[in-house]
Design a protein around this motif. Sequence first.
Motif, PDB file in Angstrom:
ATOM      1  N   GLU A 119      -0.268  -7.293  -2.122  1.00 58.49           N
ATOM      2  CA  GLU A 119      -1.523  -6.638  -2.498  1.00 58.49           C
ATOM      3  C   GLU A 119      -1.579  -5.202  -2.000  1.00 58.49           C
ATOM      4  O   GLU A 119      -1.984  -4.308  -2.731  1.00 58.49           O
ATOM      5  CB  GLU A 119      -2.716  -7.423  -1.944  1.00 58.49           C
ATOM      6  CG  GLU A 119      -2.801  -8.844  -2.456  1.00 58.49           C
ATOM      7  CD  GLU A 119      -2.972  -8.912  -3.961  1.00 58.49           C
ATOM      8  OE1 GLU A 119      -3.750  -8.106  -4.512  1.00 58.49           O
ATOM      9  OE2 GLU A 119      -2.330  -9.757  -4.585  1.00 58.49           O
ATOM     10  N   ASP A 120      -1.190  -4.990  -0.734  1.00 64.11           N
ATOM     11  CA  ASP A 120      -1.290  -3.658  -0.151  1.00 64.11           C
ATOM     12  C   ASP A 120      -0.688  -3.703   1.246  1.00 64.11           C
ATOM     13  O   ASP A 120      -0.462  -4.773   1.809  1.00 64.11           O
ATOM     14  CB  ASP A 120      -2.756  -3.231  -0.054  1.00 64.11           C
ATOM     15  CG  ASP A 120      -2.921  -1.718   0.070  1.00 64.11           C
ATOM     16  OD1 ASP A 120      -1.901  -0.988   0.030  1.00 64.11           O
ATOM     17  OD2 ASP A 120      -4.070  -1.261   0.193  1.00 64.11           O
ATOM     18  N   ASP A 121      -0.452  -2.531   1.813  1.00 61.95           N
ATOM     19  CA  ASP A 121      -0.049  -2.451   3.210  1.00 61.95           C
ATOM     20  C   ASP A 121      -1.172  -3.041   4.060  1.00 61.95           C
ATOM     21  O   ASP A 121      -2.348  -2.952   3.682  1.00 61.95           O
ATOM     22  CB  ASP A 121       0.154  -0.998   3.635  1.00 61.95           C
ATOM     23  CG  ASP A 121       1.237  -0.283   2.841  1.00 61.95           C
ATOM     24  OD1 ASP A 121       1.875  -0.920   1.982  1.00 61.95           O
ATOM     25  OD2 ASP A 121       1.436   0.910   3.093  1.00 61.95           O
ATOM     26  N   MET A 122      -0.805  -3.624   5.186  1.00 58.64           N
ATOM     27  CA  MET A 122      -1.817  -4.235   6.054  1.00 58.64           C
ATOM     28  C   MET A 122      -1.499  -3.956   7.511  1.00 58.64           C
ATOM     29  O   MET A 122      -0.330  -3.918   7.892  1.00 58.64           O
ATOM     30  CB  MET A 122      -1.857  -5.753   5.851  1.00 58.64           C
ATOM     31  CG  MET A 122      -2.276  -6.210   4.482  1.00 58.64           C
ATOM     32  SD  MET A 122      -2.239  -8.010   4.310  1.00 58.64           S
ATOM     33  CE  MET A 122      -3.707  -8.445   5.222  1.00 58.64           C
ATOM     34  N   ALA A 123      -2.560  -3.836   8.301  1.00 59.09           N
ATOM     35  CA  ALA A 123      -2.392  -3.752   9.742  1.00 59.09           C
ATOM     36  C   ALA A 123      -1.969  -5.127  10.251  1.00 59.09           C
ATOM     37  O   ALA A 123      -2.335  -6.163   9.675  1.00 59.09           O
ATOM     38  CB  ALA A 123      -3.698  -3.326  10.403  1.00 59.09           C
ATOM     39  N   VAL A 124      -1.202  -5.148  11.333  1.00 56.99           N
ATOM     40  CA  VAL A 124      -0.726  -6.412  11.898  1.00 56.99           C
ATOM     41  C   VAL A 124      -1.896  -7.340  12.207  1.00 56.99           C
ATOM     42  O   VAL A 124      -1.829  -8.551  11.944  1.00 56.99           O
ATOM     43  CB  VAL A 124       0.131  -6.160  13.159  1.00 56.99           C
ATOM     44  CG1 VAL A 124       0.422  -7.455  13.897  1.00 56.99           C
ATOM     45  CG2 VAL A 124       1.432  -5.457  12.784  1.00 56.99           C
ATOM     46  N   THR A 125      -2.985  -6.804  12.728  1.00 55.15           N
ATOM     47  CA  THR A 125      -4.141  -7.650  13.048  1.00 55.15           C
ATOM     48  C   THR A 125      -4.731  -8.297  11.796  1.00 55.15           C
ATOM     49  O   THR A 125      -5.185  -9.434  11.833  1.00 55.15           O
ATOM     50  CB  THR A 125      -5.228  -6.840  13.781  1.00 55.15           C
ATOM     51  OG1 THR A 125      -5.515  -5.655  13.027  1.00 55.15           O
ATOM     52  CG2 THR A 125      -4.771  -6.449  15.179  1.00 55.15           C
ATOM     53  N   GLN A 157       7.591  -1.508   9.201  1.00 57.74           N
ATOM     54  CA  GLN A 157       6.402  -1.352  10.020  1.00 57.74           C
ATOM     55  C   GLN A 157       6.342   0.080  10.520  1.00 57.74           C
ATOM     56  O   GLN A 157       7.374   0.690  10.798  1.00 57.74           O
ATOM     57  CB  GLN A 157       6.430  -2.309  11.218  1.00 57.74           C
ATOM     58  CG  GLN A 157       6.373  -3.762  10.826  1.00 57.74           C
ATOM     59  CD  GLN A 157       6.295  -4.667  12.048  1.00 57.74           C
ATOM     60  OE1 GLN A 157       6.037  -4.243  13.165  1.00 57.74           O
ATOM     61  NE2 GLN A 157       6.516  -5.944  11.831  1.00 57.74           N
ATOM     62  N   GLU A 158       5.129   0.606  10.601  1.00 56.54           N
ATOM     63  CA  GLU A 158       4.958   1.954  11.133  1.00 56.54           C
ATOM     64  C   GLU A 158       3.663   2.024  11.917  1.00 56.54           C
ATOM     65  O   GLU A 158       2.711   1.294  11.635  1.00 56.54           O
ATOM     66  CB  GLU A 158       4.984   3.005  10.026  1.00 56.54           C
ATOM     67  CG  GLU A 158       3.790   2.956   9.105  1.00 56.54           C
ATOM     68  CD  GLU A 158       3.795   4.078   8.079  1.00 56.54           C
ATOM     69  OE1 GLU A 158       3.242   5.153   8.379  1.00 56.54           O
ATOM     70  OE2 GLU A 158       4.346   3.860   6.994  1.00 56.54           O
ATOM     71  N   GLN A 159       3.659   2.894  12.890  1.00 57.00           N
ATOM     72  CA  GLN A 159       2.480   3.125  13.706  1.00 57.00           C
ATOM     73  C   GLN A 159       1.586   4.124  12.997  1.00 57.00           C
ATOM     74  O   GLN A 159       2.048   5.196  12.594  1.00 57.00           O
ATOM     75  CB  GLN A 159       2.895   3.668  15.072  1.00 57.00           C
ATOM     76  CG  GLN A 159       1.835   3.559  16.129  1.00 57.00           C
ATOM     77  CD  GLN A 159       1.624   2.141  16.619  1.00 57.00           C
ATOM     78  OE1 GLN A 159       2.535   1.337  16.640  1.00 57.00           O
ATOM     79  NE2 GLN A 159       0.406   1.837  16.997  1.00 57.00           N
ATOM     80  N   ARG A 160       0.313   3.777  12.806  1.00 60.43           N
ATOM     81  CA  ARG A 160      -0.683   4.691  12.238  1.00 60.43           C
ATOM     82  C   ARG A 160      -1.858   4.695  13.203  1.00 60.43           C
ATOM     83  O   ARG A 160      -2.635   3.741  13.233  1.00 60.43           O
ATOM     84  CB  ARG A 160      -1.155   4.235  10.858  1.00 60.43           C
ATOM     85  CG  ARG A 160      -0.091   4.251   9.784  1.00 60.43           C
ATOM     86  CD  ARG A 160      -0.683   3.863   8.453  1.00 60.43           C
ATOM     87  NE  ARG A 160       0.341   3.517   7.492  1.00 60.43           N
ATOM     88  CZ  ARG A 160       0.102   2.886   6.346  1.00 60.43           C
ATOM     89  NH1 ARG A 160      -1.136   2.550   6.008  1.00 60.43           N
ATOM     90  NH2 ARG A 160       1.095   2.590   5.525  1.00 60.43           N
ATOM     91  N   GLY A 161      -1.942   5.733  13.978  1.00 63.53           N
ATOM     92  CA  GLY A 161      -2.979   5.764  15.011  1.00 63.53           C
ATOM     93  C   GLY A 161      -2.689   4.695  16.043  1.00 63.53           C
ATOM     94  O   GLY A 161      -1.577   4.606  16.560  1.00 63.53           O
TER      95      GLY A 161
END
Length: 111
Positions: free
Chosen positions: A25-31, A59-63
């Motif tokens: 569906e889309d990129d998602m935060a791990v949480t 995986q990438e860090q965003r903020g």
Amino acid sequence: MTELDAIFAALADPTRRMILAMLLEDDMAVTDVAAPFEMSLAAISKHLAVLARAGLITQEQRGRLRWCKLEPDALRGASVWMQGFGQFEPVHLEAFERFLASELSSADTSG
């Protein structure tokens, strides 16, 4: 472990297949990936690490959040290998999306 072994090992687990379906569906935060599962964030992180080692996600860090993104081209090697048997059609992203969606909906009805 070869790249192909890593891909098939990653796909063997239903939790990891559900994660892939969510990431279609889309990129998602791990949480956010962890939210629908009844397991710890550490356990989800281990599943994500397996998917990342197989090249199925990045995986990438965003903020302050770590984000996950599906890498559908990673399945190409597995598709080519299966085609060698002559019984399998090439993996098309649309067909893979339908398969993962059915996996996700069957898990929703059984869980």
